[in-house]
Scaffold this active site. Structure first.
Site, PDB file in Angstrom:
ATOM      1  CB  ALA A 165      -0.903  -0.015   1.229  1.00  0.00           C
ATOM      2  CD  GLU A 181       1.595  -5.492   5.652  1.00  0.00           C
ATOM      3  OE1 GLU A 181       2.372  -6.413   6.020  1.00  0.00           O
ATOM      4  OE2 GLU A 181       0.893  -5.565   4.631  1.00  0.00           O
ATOM      5  CD  GLU A 238      -2.197  -7.438   2.736  1.00  0.00           C
ATOM      6  OE1 GLU A 238      -1.759  -6.314   2.396  1.00  0.00           O
ATOM      7  OE2 GLU A 238      -2.792  -7.621   3.811  1.00  0.00           O
ATOM      8  N   GLY A 249       0.610  -4.960   0.780  1.00  0.00           N
ATOM      9  CA  GLY A 249      -0.547  -5.006  -0.112  1.00  0.00           C
ATOM     10  C   GLY A 249      -0.232  -5.668  -1.447  1.00  0.00           C
TER      11      GLY A 249
HETATM   12  N1  CAA Z   1       4.638   3.165  -0.646  1.00  0.00           N
HETATM   13  C1  CAA Z   1       5.060   4.325  -1.181  1.00  0.00           C
HETATM   14  N2  CAA Z   1       6.215   4.451  -1.847  1.00  0.00           N
HETATM   15  C2  CAA Z   1       6.991   3.343  -1.955  1.00  0.00           C
HETATM   16  C3  CAA Z   1       6.622   2.119  -1.410  1.00  0.00           C
HETATM   17  C4  CAA Z   1       5.369   2.032  -0.737  1.00  0.00           C
HETATM   18  N3  CAA Z   1       4.901   0.898  -0.229  1.00  0.00           N
HETATM   19  N4  CAA Z   1       7.596   1.218  -1.670  1.00  0.00           N
HETATM   20  C5  CAA Z   1       8.545   1.873  -2.356  1.00  0.00           C
HETATM   21  N5  CAA Z   1       8.194   3.169  -2.532  1.00  0.00           N
HETATM   22  C6  CAA Z   1       8.938   4.227  -3.215  1.00  0.00           C
HETATM   23  C7  CAA Z   1      10.119   4.679  -2.378  1.00  0.00           C
HETATM   24  O1  CAA Z   1       9.707   5.610  -1.404  1.00  0.00           O
HETATM   25  C8  CAA Z   1      10.996   5.272  -3.445  1.00  0.00           C
HETATM   26  O2  CAA Z   1      10.490   6.546  -3.780  1.00  0.00           O
HETATM   27  P1  CAA Z   1      11.521   7.828  -3.885  1.00  0.00           P
HETATM   28  O3  CAA Z   1      12.418   7.462  -5.044  1.00  0.00           O
HETATM   29  O4  CAA Z   1      10.596   8.961  -4.158  1.00  0.00           O
HETATM   30  O5  CAA Z   1      12.244   7.889  -2.594  1.00  0.00           O
HETATM   31  C9  CAA Z   1      10.754   4.368  -4.653  1.00  0.00           C
HETATM   32  O6  CAA Z   1       9.519   3.699  -4.404  1.00  0.00           O
HETATM   33  C10 CAA Z   1      11.823   3.298  -4.811  1.00  0.00           C
HETATM   34  O7  CAA Z   1      11.935   2.612  -3.586  1.00  0.00           O
HETATM   35  P2  CAA Z   1      13.341   2.375  -2.825  1.00  0.00           P
HETATM   36  O8  CAA Z   1      14.273   3.486  -3.137  1.00  0.00           O
HETATM   37  O9  CAA Z   1      13.034   2.126  -1.389  1.00  0.00           O
HETATM   38  O10 CAA Z   1      13.820   1.049  -3.566  1.00  0.00           O
HETATM   39  P3  CAA Z   1      14.809  -0.076  -2.977  1.00  0.00           P
HETATM   40  O11 CAA Z   1      15.134  -0.960  -4.139  1.00  0.00           O
HETATM   41  O12 CAA Z   1      15.938   0.541  -2.219  1.00  0.00           O
HETATM   42  O13 CAA Z   1      13.923  -0.905  -1.918  1.00  0.00           O
HETATM   43  C11 CAA Z   1      11.935  -2.051  -1.133  1.00  0.00           C
HETATM   44  C12 CAA Z   1      12.841  -1.657  -2.345  1.00  0.00           C
HETATM   45  C13 CAA Z   1      12.687  -3.016  -0.209  1.00  0.00           C
HETATM   46  C14 CAA Z   1      10.706  -2.726  -1.701  1.00  0.00           C
HETATM   47  C15 CAA Z   1      11.556  -0.764  -0.363  1.00  0.00           C
HETATM   48  O14 CAA Z   1      11.065   0.199  -1.275  1.00  0.00           O
HETATM   49  C16 CAA Z   1      10.510  -0.966   0.707  1.00  0.00           C
HETATM   50  O15 CAA Z   1      10.804  -1.479   1.773  1.00  0.00           O
HETATM   51  N6  CAA Z   1       9.241  -0.556   0.411  1.00  0.00           N
HETATM   52  C17 CAA Z   1       8.173  -0.605   1.383  1.00  0.00           C
HETATM   53  C18 CAA Z   1       7.688  -2.022   1.582  1.00  0.00           C
HETATM   54  C19 CAA Z   1       6.591  -2.043   2.609  1.00  0.00           C
HETATM   55  O16 CAA Z   1       6.799  -1.723   3.770  1.00  0.00           O
HETATM   56  N7  CAA Z   1       5.372  -2.441   2.181  1.00  0.00           N
HETATM   57  C20 CAA Z   1       4.221  -2.512   3.059  1.00  0.00           C
HETATM   58  C21 CAA Z   1       3.417  -1.268   2.930  1.00  0.00           C
HETATM   59  S1  CAA Z   1       2.113  -1.200   4.118  1.00  0.00           S
HETATM   60  C22 CAA Z   1       0.882  -2.146   3.470  1.00  0.00           C
HETATM   61  O17 CAA Z   1       0.994  -2.699   2.404  1.00  0.00           O
HETATM   62  C23 CAA Z   1      -0.357  -2.251   4.318  1.00  0.00           C
HETATM   63  C24 CAA Z   1      -1.327  -3.270   3.848  1.00  0.00           C
HETATM   64  O18 CAA Z   1      -1.353  -4.399   4.275  1.00  0.00           O
HETATM   65  C25 CAA Z   1      -2.321  -2.899   2.865  1.00  0.00           C
END
Ligand code: CAA
Length: 257
Positions: free
Chosen positions: A65, A131, A111, A108
């Protein structure tokens, strides 16, 4: 119809949806949820479509998400707006959906892949429910669908530690149906979808309904439901065609009705 966050096309009888927010690793924001729901409804209503493939990019199916969108949300707004509730409409699509997953399928994203009827994964796929690292828990079905897919032990491990699992662990655990080489992912998913779409559409939809029902009801209820659907299919032209073709040793020509 054109979309801001998706690429949507039809290939033969297959509806193909590509998540398209590369700048955010396909993070699932509310626009994407609304557009995906609309695209799936359009495919569900289109008799020319027999199966659907949902895919992302090579690097990410979807990284969850959209954290930037939900960061400032409060409980009352979240509750009154039923935040994430719309994803159940996405999960409610009636035609078979295959998730073709390459790279990250996190939160998400994992999911959404689990809302599909099965997952074909590239060797590069990584699944997880991180999460907990954000101070929350899965909110689009992760605690329920992952547990049903892989059992309590591994679901607890992934959800409580937030770690990722690779494609082969996901396949061994029963989350993933097939693993393919990265450059064969879309080809394999489209071929599976084409195969499904070549069969009788009512039979395919009822097969999906019957298997899905097995996750919700007792065995006796499920067996009764399956038998009624099985019997109902004898009212279709496709059943007559399928069985006549077998007896005549020829290929069936389904009318999909
Ligand atoms: N939401 C918003 N933006 C996201 C995102 C997310 N879930 N995941 C990645 N991005 C964005 C980053 O902020 C980044 O944007 P900027 O360039 O503007 O900074 C861009 O995508 C590229 O990401 P990274 O620079 O972080 O890429 P990476 O290769 O270094 O890392 C990753 C990849 C490990 C997937 C890392 O991006 C990450 O940990 N993302 C979040 C994963 C996460 O926590 N997901 C769960 C979300 S909560 C949820 O989903 C709730 C639910 O159950 C519905």
């Amino acid at each position: 119809m054109s979309y801001e966050t998706l690429l949507v096309e039809t290939r033969g009888r297959v509806g193909l949806i590509t998540l398209n927010r590369p700048q955010a690793l396909n993070a699932l924001n509310s626009t994407l949820m609304r557009e995906l729901d609309a695209a799936l409804k359009a495919f569900d209503a289109d008799k020319g479509v027999g199966a659907i493939v949902i895919t992302g990019s090579e690097k990410a199916f979807a990284a969850g998400a959209d954290i930037k969108e939900m960061q400032a949300l409060g409980f009352v707004d979240s509750y009154l707006g039923d935040f994430l509730g719309g994803w159940e409409h996405v999960a409610g699509a009636r035609k078979p959906m295959i998730a073709a997953v390459s790279g990250f399928a996190l939160g998400g994203g994992c999911e959404l892949a689990m809302m599909c009827d099965f997952i074909i994964a590239s060797e590069t796929a990584k699944f997880g429910q991180p999460e907990i690292t954000l101070g929350v828990i899965p909110g689009m079905g992760g605690s329920q669908r992952l547990t049903r897919a892989v059992g309590k032990a591994k679901a607890m491990d992934l959800i409580l530690t937030g770690r990722m699992m690779d494609a082969s662990e996901a396949e061994r655990a029963g989350l993933v149906a097939r693993i393919v080489a990265p450059d064969k992912l879309l080809e394999e998913a489209l071929a599976a979808a084409e195969k499904i779409a070549s069969f009788s559409l009512p039979a395919v939809m009822m097969a999906k309904e019957a298997v899905s029902r097995s996750l919700e009801v007792t065995l006796a209820e499920g067996l009764r439901f399956e038998r009624r659907l099985f019997q109902a299919l004898f009212a279709t032209e496709d059943q007559k065609e399928g069985m006549a073709a077998f007896v005549a040793k020829r290929k069936a020509e389904f009318k999909h009705g």
